[in-house]
Design an enzyme around this catalytic site. Structure first.
Site, short mmCIF file in Angstrom:
data_model
loop_
_atom_site.label_atom_id
_atom_site.label_comp_id
_atom_site.label_asym_id
_atom_site.label_seq_id
_atom_site.Cartn_x
_atom_site.Cartn_y
_atom_site.Cartn_z
N ASP A 39 68.94 -20.27 43.27
CA ASP A 39 68.83 -18.87 44.46
C ASP A 39 69.62 -20.79 45.36
O ASP A 39 69.45 -22.19 45.15
CB ASP A 39 67.76 -19.15 44.92
CG ASP A 39 68.21 -17.94 46.36
OD1 ASP A 39 69.13 -16.89 45.91
OD2 ASP A 39 67.16 -17.62 46.93
N GLU A 41 70.49 -21.49 49.64
CA GLU A 41 69.76 -21.26 51.31
C GLU A 41 71.00 -22.43 51.56
O GLU A 41 71.24 -23.25 51.77
CB GLU A 41 68.43 -22.04 52.09
CG GLU A 41 67.25 -20.86 50.72
CD GLU A 41 67.00 -19.90 51.01
OE1 GLU A 41 67.94 -18.77 51.90
OE2 GLU A 41 66.94 -19.20 50.51
N ASP A 93 75.65 -16.34 47.17
CA ASP A 93 75.13 -18.37 46.59
C ASP A 93 76.74 -18.78 45.49
O ASP A 93 76.70 -20.57 45.88
CB ASP A 93 74.07 -17.73 45.66
CG ASP A 93 73.31 -16.93 45.99
OD1 ASP A 93 71.97 -17.95 46.85
OD2 ASP A 93 72.53 -16.19 45.65
N TYR A 159 58.96 -19.73 50.87
CA TYR A 159 59.99 -18.66 50.48
C TYR A 159 60.93 -19.07 49.80
O TYR A 159 61.24 -18.80 48.69
CB TYR A 159 60.51 -18.20 51.59
CG TYR A 159 61.80 -17.61 51.80
CD1 TYR A 159 61.92 -15.74 52.01
CD2 TYR A 159 62.75 -18.00 51.37
CE1 TYR A 159 62.47 -15.14 52.72
CE2 TYR A 159 63.64 -16.57 51.36
CZ TYR A 159 63.52 -15.76 51.62
OH TYR A 159 64.78 -14.40 51.27
N ASP A 163 61.96 -17.42 45.57
CA ASP A 163 62.70 -17.27 45.08
C ASP A 163 63.21 -17.62 43.24
O ASP A 163 64.20 -16.87 42.95
CB ASP A 163 64.31 -18.15 46.87
CG ASP A 163 64.41 -16.70 47.23
OD1 ASP A 163 63.61 -15.83 47.79
OD2 ASP A 163 65.32 -17.46 48.54
#
Length: 368
Positions: A39, A41, A93, A159, A163
């Site tokens: 994942d 960010e 992503d 968090y 993920d």
């Protein structure tokens, strides 16, 4: 560096990677071709390109949080480009990874698509999927935080770990469900299509089609829009600004409808004085040159009443087929595909040429 989040609600060790050496030691031990559960960010409030802040990777044994504000793209890109990446709802992503590394993975496996193909909603979130299939409730509090700021808070780290923590188990369960239904090939096709769509979006061209309201223009207005929209796209990329920061969509449409343009007219249309000083001469020259150009074919207008009735009849057929397959109708066929099929029955929308062809495209064609 290893970090441990050890609150009552989580017990997970992660490895923080912020150097070429740490990445090299890790990638050297990765089995060739093994999937990575991943994942990202990123931040994208005032830039054209997403700014990748963190990559979370579960390699099946450990979780690594890769600090992309510190590591070079060249050190990370090979590990991601040479292996299948398993992600959830990964279109953005992929864009963020490509903006950072300049590369797209060899293959992707999207768990949101897998879930949709076993009967879930098409837009099912990762949190809802984990809760529904694994019985784990995940918090969402860090979603809108500043991921570029260092150090990351404990909430952000939790968090980020969450993920990818559940992705291997989640993927195994979804893969087994797809295998029982005989739909693994569907999943591979849909994921390949998702990757190809991401590649197409990265290529400049036909920028005018993305302007909200472009369907209201005709003739020479479209010729001007084609040129100005492409200039805006190129300029936004060059300056790394959101397209609306260069020229807003509604202003772009007004410029195309205005006919003859001047600096005074640009002011009347609401362009900021600074923008006029910087780009006014360029806009005026481009609009003047485009006024005599051949316009592109306009976007399709609204369907005729008879066509709308045909779409309604086809949607009813799709619902019956979807019920038989245990799928949501929009997973099987999107409305815009039906509208395209009604406009031109001799040209199947690309998604209807694959696994959907015999299941749904052929029956629909028989109704036309």
């Amino acid at each position: 560096m290893r970090g441990i989040i050890g609150k009552p609600w989580i017990d997970m060790t992660y490895i923080w990677c912020d150097s070429a050496e740490a990445l090299g030691e890790w990638t050297a031990r990765l089995p060739a071709g093994a999937p990575l559960y991943l994942d990202t960010e990123f931040m994208r409030e005032r830039t054209y390109y997403p700014r990748l802040a963190l990559v979370q990777v579960h390699d099946g044994e450990a979780i690594r949080l890769i600090d992309t504000t510190r590591v070079a793209a060249a050190d990370l890109a090979p590990a991601l480009a040479e292996r299948p990446l398993v992600m959830h709802a990964c279109s953005e992503d992929l864009e963020a990874l490509a903006a950072f590394s300049g590369a797209y993975p060899a293959a992707v496996e999207d768990t949101q698509i897998a879930a949709a193909l076993i009967g879930e909603d098409m837009q099912l979130s990762y949190q809802r999927l984990v809760e529904g299939r694994l019985g784990v409730s995940l918090p969402k509090g860090a979603t809108r935080t500043d991921w570029l700021k260092r150090p990351l808070s404990e909430e952000q780290l939790r968090y980020a770990v969450d993920d990818v923590k559940y992705l291997p188990e989640l993927t195994d369960g979804l893969r087994e469900a797809l295998a029982r239904l005989g739909r693994e090939a569907w999943w591979r096709e849909e994921c390949a299509r998702l990757r190809e769509d991401a590649l197409k979006r990265a290529e400049p061209g036909d920028a005018w089609r993305q302007v909200k309201g472009a369907g209201t223009l005709r003739g020479q207005e479209l010729a001007v829009l084609e040129v100005l929209a492409q200039w805006r796209e190129d300029t936004a990329r060059e300056r790394d600004l959101p397209k609306g920061f260069v020229v807003r969509d509604n202003t772009l449409l007004d410029l195309c409808r205005a006919g003859s343009l001047s600096r005074e007219r640009l002011r009347e249309l609401g362009m900021h004085p600074k923008a006029i000083r910087r780009d006014g001469d360029t806009l005026l020259a481009l609009a003047a040159d485009a006024a005599g150009a051949t316009p592109p074919a306009p976007l399709p207008g609204p369907l005729e009443p008879a066509q709308r009735q045909t779409v309604k009849r086809l949607r009813e057929a799709v619902s019956r087929i979807a019920d038989d397959l245990g799928l949501k109708p929009d997973v099987l066929v999107r409305r815009r595909w039906l509208e395209a099929l009604v406009r031109d029955p001799g040209r199947l929308p690309e998604p209807l040429t694959g696994w959907r062809h015999d299941l749904v495209a052929r029956p629909l064609l028989e109704l036309l």
